[in-house]
Write a protein that holds these residues in place. Structure first.
Motif, PDB file in Angstrom:
ATOM      1  N   THR B   9       0.667  -1.705  -0.175  1.00  0.00           N
ATOM      2  CA  THR B   9      -0.144   0.442  -0.133  1.00  0.00           C
ATOM      3  C   THR B   9       0.785   1.120   0.033  1.00  0.00           C
ATOM      4  O   THR B   9       1.960   0.926   0.162  1.00  0.00           O
ATOM      5  N   PHE B  11       0.626   3.765   1.966  1.00  0.00           N
ATOM      6  CA  PHE B  11       1.446   4.313   2.833  1.00  0.00           C
ATOM      7  C   PHE B  11       2.012   3.988   3.920  1.00  0.00           C
ATOM      8  O   PHE B  11       2.425   2.860   3.845  1.00  0.00           O
ATOM      9  N   LYS B  24      -9.034   7.886  12.297  1.00  0.00           N
ATOM     10  CA  LYS B  24     -10.774   7.554  12.505  1.00  0.00           C
ATOM     11  C   LYS B  24     -11.139   6.413  12.087  1.00  0.00           C
ATOM     12  O   LYS B  24     -10.411   5.678  11.496  1.00  0.00           O
ATOM     13  N   ASN B  26     -14.381   3.528  11.364  1.00  0.00           N
ATOM     14  CA  ASN B  26     -15.835   2.977  11.039  1.00  0.00           C
ATOM     15  C   ASN B  26     -16.489   3.522  12.328  1.00  0.00           C
ATOM     16  O   ASN B  26     -16.150   2.746  13.290  1.00  0.00           O
ATOM     17  N   VAL B  41      -2.014  -4.552   6.755  1.00  0.00           N
ATOM     18  CA  VAL B  41      -3.008  -4.129   6.415  1.00  0.00           C
ATOM     19  C   VAL B  41      -3.408  -2.656   7.538  1.00  0.00           C
ATOM     20  O   VAL B  41      -4.354  -2.917   7.731  1.00  0.00           O
ATOM     21  N   CYS B  42      -2.459  -2.615   8.097  1.00  0.00           N
ATOM     22  CA  CYS B  42      -3.298  -1.546   8.246  1.00  0.00           C
ATOM     23  C   CYS B  42      -3.281  -1.370   9.996  1.00  0.00           C
ATOM     24  O   CYS B  42      -3.708  -0.633  10.176  1.00  0.00           O
ATOM     25  N   GLY B  76      -6.720  -3.456  11.703  1.00  0.00           N
ATOM     26  CA  GLY B  76      -6.392  -2.388  10.722  1.00  0.00           C
ATOM     27  C   GLY B  76      -7.746  -1.827   9.563  1.00  0.00           C
ATOM     28  O   GLY B  76      -8.859  -1.108   9.121  1.00  0.00           O
ATOM     29  N   THR B  77      -8.750  -3.411   9.606  1.00  0.00           N
ATOM     30  CA  THR B  77      -9.925  -2.976   9.587  1.00  0.00           C
ATOM     31  C   THR B  77     -10.989  -1.688   9.406  1.00  0.00           C
ATOM     32  O   THR B  77     -11.647  -1.315   8.380  1.00  0.00           O
ATOM     33  N   VAL B  79     -10.426   0.500  10.686  1.00  0.00           N
ATOM     34  CA  VAL B  79      -8.932   1.961  10.511  1.00  0.00           C
ATOM     35  C   VAL B  79      -9.986   2.629   9.407  1.00  0.00           C
ATOM     36  O   VAL B  79     -10.016   2.482   8.495  1.00  0.00           O
ATOM     37  N   MET B  80     -10.031   3.726   9.466  1.00  0.00           N
ATOM     38  CA  MET B  80     -10.968   5.018   7.935  1.00  0.00           C
ATOM     39  C   MET B  80      -9.564   5.737   7.603  1.00  0.00           C
ATOM     40  O   MET B  80      -9.014   5.910   6.507  1.00  0.00           O
ATOM     41  N   LEU B  81      -9.257   6.355   8.406  1.00  0.00           N
ATOM     42  CA  LEU B  81      -8.258   7.357   8.460  1.00  0.00           C
ATOM     43  C   LEU B  81      -7.187   7.611   9.064  1.00  0.00           C
ATOM     44  O   LEU B  81      -7.192   7.514  10.719  1.00  0.00           O
ATOM     45  N   VAL B  82      -5.821   8.547   8.280  1.00  0.00           N
ATOM     46  CA  VAL B  82      -4.724   8.503   9.529  1.00  0.00           C
ATOM     47  C   VAL B  82      -3.981   9.779   9.173  1.00  0.00           C
ATOM     48  O   VAL B  82      -3.909  10.024   8.168  1.00  0.00           O
TER      49      VAL B  82
END
Lengths: 121, 101
Positions: B9, B11, B24, B26, B41-42, B76-77, B79-82
């Protein structure tokens, strides 16, 4: 045909607005994107879902699965067409030189299917 | 599936290591924390995490109260925004002049 992710890739360094599934919008300059539609944006203005609070954020990383839609500048569609022409030319050149290697590259793009077949036959 | 997850990714969370980031999730939760680690995978490891309390009537409206969560693994699943906390500020409506067009 304009593929959404190709359009997005071409729109790098362009200003754009992204609305997330939760209704928040982010307007800023696209710095980077990938095949998941994950975005990296700079100089962003975030608007809350009811549109009455605003934040200025230097940098955001947005996970692609939360995007509802993106608004891009109109010019990007022309840039994408230019780029596709360029790529098609390059692919054609590649096929001329190396028969074996040219074919799979051609198959990647839908409209090129016919050409690849003729070259090999 | 695993092949797709192994894909890189964009990121670059390494840049934020040991810095305070806002995350932020979900569903409307928002936290800030010091980023201690991350993976492909965040999933994130956050230290000294503070969650922003939300209006009980409108879970998308943030209050200025926080509650301490401490050390957290953020899935990770979800997480929406960093974004880095540094360089983030609330401003008045910047679109007032543009809004008519």
């Amino acid at each position: 045909m304009v593929l959404p992710l190709n359009l997005l890739r071409t729109a790098q360094n362009q200003p754009m607005m992204v609305e997330l599934k939760n209704g928040e919008t982010y307007s800023g300059v696209l710095a980077n994107c990938d095949t998941f539609m994950n975005l990296q944006m700079r100089d962003v203005i975030c608007t809350s879902r009811d549109g009455d609070r605003f934040w200025k954020i230097a940098e955001v990383n947005i996970r692609g699965n939360n995007i509802k839609y993106l608004r891009l500048p109109d010019e990007v569609i022309d840039m994408v067409k230019e780029e596709q022409k360029k790529e098609a030319r390059q692919a054609a050149k590649g096929r001329g030189r190396g028969r074996g290697r040219g074919a799979p590259a051609g198959r990647g793009r839908g409209e090129m299917k016919g050409f690849g077949g003729r070259g090999r036959g | 599936m695993s092949k797709r997850e192994g894909q890189k990714t964009i990121f670059e969370f390494n840049r934020y290591l040991n810095k305070r980031v806002r995350v932020k999730f979900n569903g409307g939760r928002e936290v800030t924390g010091i980023l201690k680690g991350h993976d492909q995978v965040c999933n994130l490891v956050l230290d000294d995490t503070e969650e922003y309390r939300r209006d009980p009537d409108d879970p998308f409206k943030l209050l200025n109260e926080t509650r301490q969560l401490g050390l957290v693994v953020a899935r990770g699943t979800a997480v929406m925004l960093v974004s880095p906390v540094e360089g983030m500020e609330e401003i008045s409506n910047p679109f007032v002049n543009v809004a008519e067009s």
